[in-house]
Design an enzyme around this catalytic site. Structure first.
Site, PDB file in Angstrom:
ATOM      1  N   ALA A  32       0.703  -1.136   0.140  1.00 41.87           N
ATOM      2  CA  ALA A  32      -0.367   0.499   0.383  1.00 41.87           C
ATOM      3  C   ALA A  32       0.680   0.885  -0.036  1.00 41.87           C
ATOM      4  CB  ALA A  32      -0.535  -0.169   0.832  1.00 41.87           C
ATOM      5  N   ILE A  58      -3.893  -4.912   2.034  1.00 46.36           N
ATOM      6  CA  ILE A  58      -4.485  -6.126   1.948  1.00 46.36           C
ATOM      7  C   ILE A  58      -5.818  -6.108   1.912  1.00 46.36           C
ATOM      8  CG2 ILE A  58      -1.945  -6.804   2.003  1.00 46.36           C
ATOM      9  CD1 ILE A  58      -3.225  -6.927   5.357  1.00 46.36           C
ATOM     10  N   ALA A  81       1.780  -5.041   7.001  1.00 45.17           N
ATOM     11  CA  ALA A  81       1.831  -4.404   8.849  1.00 45.17           C
ATOM     12  C   ALA A  81       2.053  -2.966   9.368  1.00 45.17           C
ATOM     13  CB  ALA A  81       2.343  -5.079   9.758  1.00 45.17           C
ATOM     14  N   SER A  83       4.347  -1.452  11.992  1.00 44.97           N
ATOM     15  CA  SER A  83       5.032  -2.253  12.283  1.00 44.97           C
ATOM     16  C   SER A  83       5.495  -1.582  13.872  1.00 44.97           C
ATOM     17  CB  SER A  83       6.163  -2.483  11.953  1.00 44.97           C
ATOM     18  OG  SER A  83       7.378  -1.756  11.362  1.00 44.97           O
ATOM     19  N   THR A 130       5.194 -11.717  14.709  1.00 48.05           N
ATOM     20  CA  THR A 130       7.180 -11.170  16.267  1.00 48.05           C
ATOM     21  C   THR A 130       6.808 -12.202  18.007  1.00 48.05           C
ATOM     22  OG1 THR A 130       7.368  -9.439  17.671  1.00 48.05           O
ATOM     23  CG2 THR A 130       5.249  -9.340  16.554  1.00 48.05           C
ATOM     24  N   ASP A 131       7.514 -11.700  18.626  1.00 43.78           N
ATOM     25  CA  ASP A 131       7.915 -12.129  19.877  1.00 43.78           C
ATOM     26  C   ASP A 131       7.157 -11.328  20.298  1.00 43.78           C
ATOM     27  OD1 ASP A 131       9.809 -10.198  19.255  1.00 43.78           O
ATOM     28  OD2 ASP A 131      11.505 -11.592  20.246  1.00 43.78           O
ATOM     29  N   GLU A 132       7.014  -9.988  20.194  1.00 49.64           N
ATOM     30  CA  GLU A 132       6.337  -9.711  20.954  1.00 49.64           C
ATOM     31  C   GLU A 132       4.431  -9.748  21.514  1.00 49.64           C
ATOM     32  OE1 GLU A 132       6.813  -4.655  19.900  1.00 49.64           O
ATOM     33  OE2 GLU A 132       8.166  -5.705  18.677  1.00 49.64           O
ATOM     34  N   TYR A 156       0.614  -2.800  19.260  1.00 51.54           N
ATOM     35  CA  TYR A 156       0.693  -3.338  18.295  1.00 51.54           C
ATOM     36  C   TYR A 156       1.081  -4.389  18.622  1.00 51.54           C
ATOM     37  CZ  TYR A 156       4.355  -5.312  15.695  1.00 51.54           C
ATOM     38  OH  TYR A 156       5.453  -6.032  14.220  1.00 51.54           O
ATOM     39  N   LYS A 160      -0.963  -7.460  15.907  1.00 52.83           N
ATOM     40  CA  LYS A 160      -0.637  -8.840  16.094  1.00 52.83           C
ATOM     41  C   LYS A 160      -0.820 -10.171  15.944  1.00 52.83           C
ATOM     42  CE  LYS A 160       2.362  -8.824  13.045  1.00 52.83           C
ATOM     43  NZ  LYS A 160       2.515  -8.989  11.386  1.00 52.83           N
ATOM     44  N   ARG A 220      16.409  -6.574  24.377  1.00 52.87           N
ATOM     45  CA  ARG A 220      15.559  -6.946  22.881  1.00 52.87           C
ATOM     46  C   ARG A 220      16.587  -8.164  22.285  1.00 52.87           C
ATOM     47  NH1 ARG A 220      11.959  -5.012  24.995  1.00 52.87           N
ATOM     48  NH2 ARG A 220      10.955  -3.327  24.301  1.00 52.87           N
ATOM     49  N   ASN A 255      19.403  -2.269  25.294  1.00 51.00           N
ATOM     50  CA  ASN A 255      19.403  -1.416  24.741  1.00 51.00           C
ATOM     51  C   ASN A 255      20.943  -0.439  24.446  1.00 51.00           C
ATOM     52  OD1 ASN A 255      16.888  -2.076  24.526  1.00 51.00           O
ATOM     53  ND2 ASN A 255      15.607  -0.317  24.801  1.00 51.00           N
ATOM     54  N   HIS A 291       6.778   0.108  28.755  1.00 50.97           N
ATOM     55  CA  HIS A 291       7.469  -1.026  27.750  1.00 50.97           C
ATOM     56  C   HIS A 291       7.711  -1.855  28.846  1.00 50.97           C
ATOM     57  CE1 HIS A 291      11.820   0.751  26.416  1.00 50.97           C
ATOM     58  NE2 HIS A 291      11.297   0.018  25.855  1.00 50.97           N
TER      59      HIS A 291
END
Ligand code: NAD
Ligand code: TYD
Length: 349
Positions: A32, A58, A81, A83, A130-132, A156, A160, A220, A255, A291
């Protein structure tokens, strides 16, 4: 012929470039072109007769049905997506629209197309997640496995998770041959500079602040994007329909350590004109709401069942990445959006 959605974004464009470099099979890219989609990522293949670009959503049922009818793919890989976690906090609706409703409409159109295919069982719908979706780990917890409960914490990751559940349901209810992959944080070429690693490289070179949310001790699990692409190819080739595969390279980093590493590589490869270290630009800012503290992937299933391993260590991948951004400053300047940073700066100043 395979159909890739979201192929003008970060991971999708790396995937298409790798695919065309290693396969004869053609690719259709349905994208898109939101703020995150950039056709320049695919400039090197735009005249390749095996590559077709279709500009579209989509969630546009008619358009998707037409693309499937015209190109008759043997597989669909769904990267499309919204993201970015920070954007989902600021404006969740686009995430519901694309990640949930868009995936639903895509998979519904896919079901109709698949139902009429003579090669019914050879078809694959590979959904990139995602692992999130697993939520957050404490310091003492094990890594996320394929059996870990979904506990998404951001708009987010919730969107997902919802799409993953729909994809799963289409396998159990209709028998659609789906595969789902849950990968850790990616980094590498063509990464939009709203995400930590490209943002830090870009801001460092521009002499701007390097914003660290909270105490910077959030963890992460980092994977070089081309390793994610090789894992996806492997799952497409040998994954068992209905199964999910966690993808990661056992590279947990805080991080602040990631940002220190980036500053040190930049100090070596592109020293600051006035002397000093890029570390001097590090600025601690207000933490992201909700977070997640730690993500970590247990990759034993894909390693054992599909014999996949990443090619890069964090050290080799991050060095390659910094070099790429130094060699492609034009690309970064082309996509860096001032207006976008404005709201982030307002939000977290
Ligand atoms: P990205 O934001 O860089 O790219 C997304 C692409 O999808 C863009 O080209 C955009 O134009 C396109 N798109 C957005 N909405 C669309 C729609 N409605 N219809 C068609 N195209 C649309 O994202 P990315 O980082 O490349 O992530 C790709 C996929 O991988 C996503 O599903 C994401 O959830 C997943 N993922 C990303 C990471 C990561 O670290 N970046 C890690 C694990 C999983
Ligand atoms: P990000 O790249 O946005 O990926 P995700 O939120 O999907 O993990 O962020 C990676 C980590 O870096 C995350 O813990 C948030 C943090 N972060 C910062 O500290 N500063 C920043 O400017 C950004 C964008 C992220």
């Amino acid at each position: 012929m395979i159909l890739v959605t979201g192929g003008a974004g970060f991971i999708g464009s790396n995937f298409i470039l790798d695919w065309l470099a290693t396969h004869d099979e053609a690719v259709v890219n349905l994208d898109a072109l939101t703020y995150a989609g950039n056709v320049h990522n695919l400039a090197s293949v735009k005249d390749d007769p095996r590559y077709t670009f279709v500009h579209g959503d989509i969630g546009d049922t008619q358009l998707v049905a037409g693309v499937l009818e015209r190109h008759r793919p043997r597989a669909i890989i769904n990267f499309a997506a919204e993201s970015h976690v920070d954007r989902s906090i600021h404006g969740p609706e686009a995430f519901v629209q694309t990640n949930i409703l868009g995936t639903f409409r895509l998979i519904e159109a896919t079901r109709a197309y698949w139902g009429l295919l003579p090669e019914h069982s050879a078809f694959r719908f590979l959904h990139i997640s995602t692992d999130e979706v697993f939520g957050t780990l404490g310091a003492a917890d094990q890594a996320f496995s394929e059996r870990t409960q979904y506990q998404p914490n951001s708009p987010y990751s919730a969107s997902k998770a919802a799409s993953d559940h729909l994809v799963r349901a289409y396998h159990h209810t209709y028998g659609l041959p789906v595969l789902t992959t849950n990968c850790s944080n990616n980094y590498g070429p063509y990464h939009f500079p709203e995400k930590l690693i490209p943002l830090v490289i870009h801001n460092a070179l521009e002499g701007r602040a390097l914003p660290i949310y909270g105490d910077g001790q959030q963890i992460r699990d980092w994977l070089y994007v081309r390793d994610h692409c090789s894992a996806i190819r492997r799952v497409l080739e040998a994954g068992v329909p209905g199964e999910t595969y966690n993808i990661g390279g056992w590279n947990e980093r805080a991080n602040l350590d990631v940002v220190h590493t980036l500053c040190d590589i930049l100090d070596e490869l592109s020293p600051k004109a006035g002397g000093g270290s890029y570390r001097d630009q590090i600025t601690f800012v207000t933490d992201r709401p909700g977070h997640d503290r730690r993500y970590a992937i247990d990759a034993r299933k894909i390693e054992a069942e599909l014999d996949w391993r990443p090619a890069e260590t964090f050290e080799s991948g991050i060095r390659k990445t910094v070099r790429w951004y130094l060699d492609n400053a034009e690309w970064v300047r082309g996509v860096a959006s001032g207006s976008y940073r404005n709201w982030i700066e307002k939000q977290y100043a």
